[in-house]
Design a protein around this motif. Structure first.
Motif, mmCIF file in Angstrom:
data_model
loop_
_atom_site.group_PDB
_atom_site.id
_atom_site.type_symbol
_atom_site.label_atom_id
_atom_site.label_comp_id
_atom_site.label_asym_id
_atom_site.label_seq_id
_atom_site.Cartn_x
_atom_site.Cartn_y
_atom_site.Cartn_z
ATOM 1 N N PRO A 122 -25.981 15.453 39.021
ATOM 2 C CA PRO A 122 -26.189 16.856 38.305
ATOM 3 C C PRO A 122 -24.985 17.773 38.495
ATOM 4 N N GLY A 123 -24.788 18.234 37.234
ATOM 5 C CA GLY A 123 -23.656 19.353 37.163
ATOM 6 C C GLY A 123 -22.196 18.819 36.918
ATOM 7 N N CYS A 124 -21.969 17.489 36.725
ATOM 8 C CA CYS A 124 -20.706 16.946 36.460
ATOM 9 C C CYS A 124 -20.709 16.890 34.823
ATOM 10 N N ALA A 125 -19.481 16.974 34.447
ATOM 11 C CA ALA A 125 -19.222 16.757 33.094
ATOM 12 C C ALA A 125 -19.304 15.523 32.486
ATOM 13 N N GLU A 126 -19.291 15.036 31.144
ATOM 14 C CA GLU A 126 -19.267 13.893 30.588
ATOM 15 C C GLU A 126 -17.882 13.653 30.120
ATOM 16 N N THR A 127 -17.275 13.084 31.212
ATOM 17 C CA THR A 127 -15.624 12.665 30.949
ATOM 18 C C THR A 127 -15.126 11.716 30.282
ATOM 19 N N HIS A 150 -20.133 10.696 27.944
ATOM 20 C CA HIS A 150 -21.218 10.360 28.937
ATOM 21 C C HIS A 150 -20.464 10.393 30.314
ATOM 22 N N GLN A 151 -21.250 10.490 31.265
ATOM 23 C CA GLN A 151 -20.296 10.384 32.634
ATOM 24 C C GLN A 151 -19.710 8.930 33.052
ATOM 25 N N LYS A 152 -18.981 9.203 33.889
ATOM 26 C CA LYS A 152 -18.045 7.943 34.401
ATOM 27 C C LYS A 152 -18.945 6.653 34.678
ATOM 28 N N LEU A 153 -18.247 5.703 34.029
ATOM 29 C CA LEU A 153 -18.759 4.221 34.311
ATOM 30 C C LEU A 153 -17.820 3.553 35.151
ATOM 31 N N ARG A 154 -18.306 2.437 36.021
ATOM 32 C CA ARG A 154 -17.377 2.015 37.040
ATOM 33 C C ARG A 154 -17.965 0.378 36.698
ATOM 34 N N ARG A 155 -16.735 -0.305 36.915
ATOM 35 C CA ARG A 155 -16.805 -1.880 37.082
ATOM 36 C C ARG A 155 -17.077 -2.119 38.327
ATOM 37 N N ARG A 275 -22.782 -1.818 23.923
ATOM 38 C CA ARG A 275 -21.477 -1.587 23.979
ATOM 39 C C ARG A 275 -21.225 -0.311 24.872
ATOM 40 N N MET A 276 -20.365 -0.460 25.812
ATOM 41 C CA MET A 276 -19.977 0.972 26.605
ATOM 42 C C MET A 276 -18.489 0.761 26.700
ATOM 43 N N VAL A 277 -17.973 1.889 26.577
ATOM 44 C CA VAL A 277 -16.362 2.149 26.772
ATOM 45 C C VAL A 277 -15.893 2.578 27.949
ATOM 46 N N LEU A 278 -15.044 1.819 28.454
ATOM 47 C CA LEU A 278 -14.473 2.120 29.822
ATOM 48 C C LEU A 278 -13.277 1.632 30.050
ATOM 49 N N PRO A 279 -12.280 2.208 31.099
ATOM 50 C CA PRO A 279 -11.174 1.735 31.137
ATOM 51 C C PRO A 279 -10.952 0.297 31.531
ATOM 52 N N GLU A 280 -9.662 -0.394 31.429
ATOM 53 C CA GLU A 280 -9.798 -1.682 31.822
ATOM 54 C C GLU A 280 -9.695 -1.966 33.256
ATOM 55 N N PHE A 303 -16.864 15.812 44.368
ATOM 56 C CA PHE A 303 -18.202 15.144 44.506
ATOM 57 C C PHE A 303 -18.666 14.415 42.959
ATOM 58 N N CYS A 304 -17.769 15.120 41.694
ATOM 59 C CA CYS A 304 -18.089 14.638 40.578
ATOM 60 C C CYS A 304 -17.056 12.994 40.312
ATOM 61 N N SER A 305 -15.968 12.940 41.155
ATOM 62 C CA SER A 305 -15.333 11.868 41.005
ATOM 63 C C SER A 305 -14.898 11.153 42.085
ATOM 64 N N TYR A 306 -15.980 11.143 43.219
ATOM 65 C CA TYR A 306 -15.586 10.544 44.541
ATOM 66 C C TYR A 306 -15.525 8.851 44.231
ATOM 67 N N LYS A 307 -14.873 8.269 45.213
ATOM 68 C CA LYS A 307 -14.825 6.804 45.093
ATOM 69 C C LYS A 307 -16.316 6.444 45.786
ATOM 70 N N ILE A 308 -16.940 5.480 45.212
ATOM 71 C CA ILE A 308 -18.085 5.233 45.833
ATOM 72 C C ILE A 308 -18.067 3.623 46.164
ATOM 73 N N LYS A 309 -17.203 2.946 45.943
ATOM 74 C CA LYS A 309 -17.243 1.576 46.160
ATOM 75 C C LYS A 309 -15.891 0.995 46.867
ATOM 76 N N ARG A 310 -16.176 -0.242 47.508
ATOM 77 C CA ARG A 310 -14.812 -0.593 48.160
ATOM 78 C C ARG A 310 -15.088 -2.165 48.253
ATOM 79 N N ASN A 311 -14.220 -3.040 47.999
ATOM 80 C CA ASN A 311 -14.419 -4.410 48.180
ATOM 81 C C ASN A 311 -13.924 -5.175 49.340
ATOM 82 N N LEU A 312 -14.913 -5.852 49.903
ATOM 83 C CA LEU A 312 -14.742 -6.363 51.406
ATOM 84 C C LEU A 312 -14.429 -7.881 51.335
ATOM 85 N N ASP A 313 -14.592 -8.520 50.126
ATOM 86 C CA ASP A 313 -14.356 -10.068 49.903
ATOM 87 C C ASP A 313 -13.005 -10.325 49.947
#
Length: 478
Positions: A122-127, A150-155, A275-280, A303-313
């Motif tokens: 909520p409140g964040c821009a479609e970047t 739309h708002q940010k997509l993450r792989r 089809r969704m567009v997101l960076p490589e 809060f709009c661009s926080y990192k929400i994931k981390r790989n542990l493998d």
């Protein structure tokens, strides 16, 4: 001139140091303000009268068009004690998990596969922007030429731990060729859940899946399954069509489609042409560089661009490593600041065959251990020295270990891998054996008098294991 240059250099260095300290302080103040309501874990403490633990499998199975959702029975004592619920999703290729939000924060682990995660804050821009070629639009002018925003997509990929705060709308798409499996722990005991002590999912699209119940289950299972199947609808379902049409300035017929009264696909639907567009995808070199830095200046992350994931493998993520025992990787609020807000953390463990994890207890959190591969013998001892679990846990099972209960794990011949979610953003362990143990830290005389043993026996007890936490198979008793 030399003195002036030295003074100027010193001033610049102090300026950089000041800005760095200020940025770190601002970051800490930001996350502390976000968790200001989390003064304690429960508004009303639950009873943790644990007599016996069990390695449990899912109880409820909901079938959708392109996948399956499986829930554990949260009425069991250990779930109520920990204040959590647990779910596993299996998504077929081209499957879309429809948008929803929840009343409690979640931690998710990707067991198999990869895909795309969408978050709507909520409140964040479609970047993110994309062109819509070959499609007709009723709109003209600047909006028509711009295309979709739309708002940010993450792989994400196998081994990722993803933190999702309460109230954030999310959706998942499996754009790969292999099935996607992920598990999530919902922290309903978190103080940010202002509703009752129950996990609630608010659907923005779709309708509940059909439930497959094993035969012979108890009264609770029938009651809960029937209630959810009858009452769970998406949030548009309960609104008047005309009022919705006025709110959206759209055709009432379109509002009826949003309500999905005739939609029986469930909440995981097939989307062949999505089809969704997101960076490589970022390269492994960039990921490793980010792990080495491990530094956040508090200004470039909002809060709009926080990192929400981390790989542990990835092996380089290991915090503990023994070439004969295995490796353990942790993610907490030090390495992923968003965990400071959701008040959760996670541990990824990979244990080689016949290796042992030191007997230990978590000093400040409950643990929910889900087995991702292999099997192990696990023993858990609770209060008054009572054994509450002694058995084998295998792939797909979940074992909840309450705070301060002591647990020891020994891998089978095929090895043992797990993900453990913890109800504290900086969960801490204390050990009974090994180089970092409580026994090792005590004076010999204390051990001699406490256990009625000789000095040599006390030394043997303290120094029998020089390894820290992950123990290689013992040659003495092999």
């Amino acid at each position: 001139m030399a003195n002036i240059a030295i003074s100027l250099s010193l001033c610049v260095s102090l300026l950089f140091l000041f800005h760095g300290c200020l940025a770190q302080q601002q970051q800490q103040q930001f996350w502390q303000s976000m968790r200001s309501q989390q003064q304690h874990r429960f508004r009303a403490k639950t009873q943790c009268q644990i007599q016996q633990l069990s390695a449990r499998e899912p109880t409820f199975r909901f079938q959708s068009e392109a996948g399956v959702s499986e829930y554990w029975d949260a009425s069991n004592d250990e779930f109520e004690c920990a204040g959590i619920e647990f779910v596993r999703h299996q998504v077929q290729p081209k499957g879309l998990v429809l948008p929803f939000y929840t009343n409690a924060p979640r931690l998710t682990f990707i067991v198999e596969g990869s895909g795309i995660l969408g978050t709507v804050i909520p409140g964040c821009a479609e970047t993110y922007e994309s062109e819509e070629s070959g499609s007709s639009s009723r709109y003209s002018g600047e909006e028509g030429r711009r295309g979709d925003r739309h708002q940010k997509l993450r792989r994400f990929r196998r081994g990722d731990v993803i933190a999702l705060p309460e109230g954030i709308t999310t959706f998942v798409y499996n754009d790969g060729d292999a099935p996607l499996t992920y598990v999530s722990m919902m922290d309903i005991g978190n103080d940010n859940n202002q509703l009752d002590f129950k996990f609630r999912k608010f659907l923005l699209a779709g309708n509940p899946e059909s439930i497959d119940r094993p035969q012979g289950e108890g009264r609770y299972m029938r009651r809960r399954g029937e209630k959810e199947a009858q009452e769970t609808r998406n949030v548009f379902y309960g609104f008047d069509e005309e009022l919705l049409a006025e709110a959206f300035n759209a055709d009432p017929e379109l509002m009826r489609k949003l309500q999905g009264r005739e939609d029986e696909r469930g909440i995981i639907v097939r989307a062949e042409k999505l089809r969704m567009v997101l960076p490589e995808w970022e390269s492994e070199d960039e990921e490793r560089q980010d792990r080495r830095r491990g530094y956040y200046n508090g200004l470039e992350e909002t809060f709009c661009s926080y990192k929400i994931k981390r790989n542990l493998d990835h092996p380089t993520s290991a915090d503990l490593y023994n070439p004969r025992g295995g490796r353990i990787s942790n993610v907490n609020s030090q390495s992923l600041p968003i965990l400071n807000y959701v008040q959760l953390s996670a541990q990824r463990g990979i244990l080689y065959k016949n290796a042992v994890v030191a007997p230990q207890w978590c000093t400040n959190a409950h643990s929910a251990m889900y087995v991702t591969r292999g099997s192990a013998r696990v023993q858990v001892v609770g209060t008054q020295g009572r054994s509450v679990f002694d058995g084998e846990v295998s792939k797909g099972q979940l074992l909840i270990v309450p705070q301060n209960f002591v647990v020891v794990k020994k891998a089978s011949q095929e090895g043992f891998e797990w993900i453990a979610f913890k109800t504290n953003d900086n969960a801490m362990n204390a050990q009974l054996a090994g180089r970092l143990s409580a026994i090792r830290a005590m004076p010999n005389e204390v051990l001699m008098n406490a256990f009625g043993i000789s000095r040599d026996e006390a030394k043997s007890l303290k120094f029998g294991r020089e390894e820290s936490t992950l123990f290689s198979p013992s040659q003495r008793y092999a």
